[in-house]
Design a protein around this motif. Sequence first.
Motif, PDB file in Angstrom:
ATOM      1  N   ASP A  51      39.924 -18.075 -70.090  1.00 17.50           N
ATOM      2  CA  ASP A  51      41.169 -18.562 -69.509  1.00 17.50           C
ATOM      3  C   ASP A  51      41.437 -17.808 -68.207  1.00 17.50           C
ATOM      4  O   ASP A  51      41.603 -16.586 -68.216  1.00 17.50           O
ATOM      5  N   GLU A  52      41.447 -18.551 -67.097  1.00 17.10           N
ATOM      6  CA  GLU A  52      41.645 -17.932 -65.782  1.00 17.10           C
ATOM      7  C   GLU A  52      43.073 -17.449 -65.585  1.00 17.10           C
ATOM      8  O   GLU A  52      43.295 -16.430 -64.948  1.00 17.10           O
ATOM      9  N   GLU A  53      44.039 -18.180 -66.120  1.00 14.28           N
ATOM     10  CA  GLU A  53      45.445 -17.822 -65.923  1.00 14.28           C
ATOM     11  C   GLU A  53      45.769 -16.436 -66.488  1.00 14.28           C
ATOM     12  O   GLU A  53      46.389 -15.606 -65.839  1.00 14.28           O
ATOM     13  N   HIS A  54      45.324 -16.203 -67.731  1.00 10.15           N
ATOM     14  CA  HIS A  54      45.620 -14.925 -68.389  1.00 10.15           C
ATOM     15  C   HIS A  54      44.462 -13.928 -68.290  1.00 10.15           C
ATOM     16  O   HIS A  54      44.576 -12.808 -68.765  1.00 10.15           O
ATOM     17  N   ARG A  55      43.342 -14.382 -67.724  1.00  8.02           N
ATOM     18  CA  ARG A  55      42.146 -13.561 -67.534  1.00  8.02           C
ATOM     19  C   ARG A  55      41.649 -12.962 -68.849  1.00  8.02           C
ATOM     20  O   ARG A  55      41.410 -11.765 -68.956  1.00  8.02           O
TER      21      ARG A  55
END
Length: 79
Positions: A51-55
């Motif tokens: 997940d890129e948003e939450h890394r």
Amino acid sequence: MQRKIIFAEDCLRESGFSDEQTIKQWVKNIINKSVDYINKITDGSKGVIVDEEHRIFIKFYVAGKAILIDEIREEVCIV
């Protein structure tokens, strides 16, 4: 099909997350948004989501009507 999400006892073992409950809620939300991908995984097989948003990186297994979260890692960078 709605699946139960089960977290392994040590799924956060390599992470320095300060708020475990927040991370688990993020993971539940990410899993629930990824239903099409998860439905393509055969029973007993491994899946991964980044997940890129939450890394965060999530490794899980599909087991019948459950999703077993095996590992969650933080600070993932996609290049």
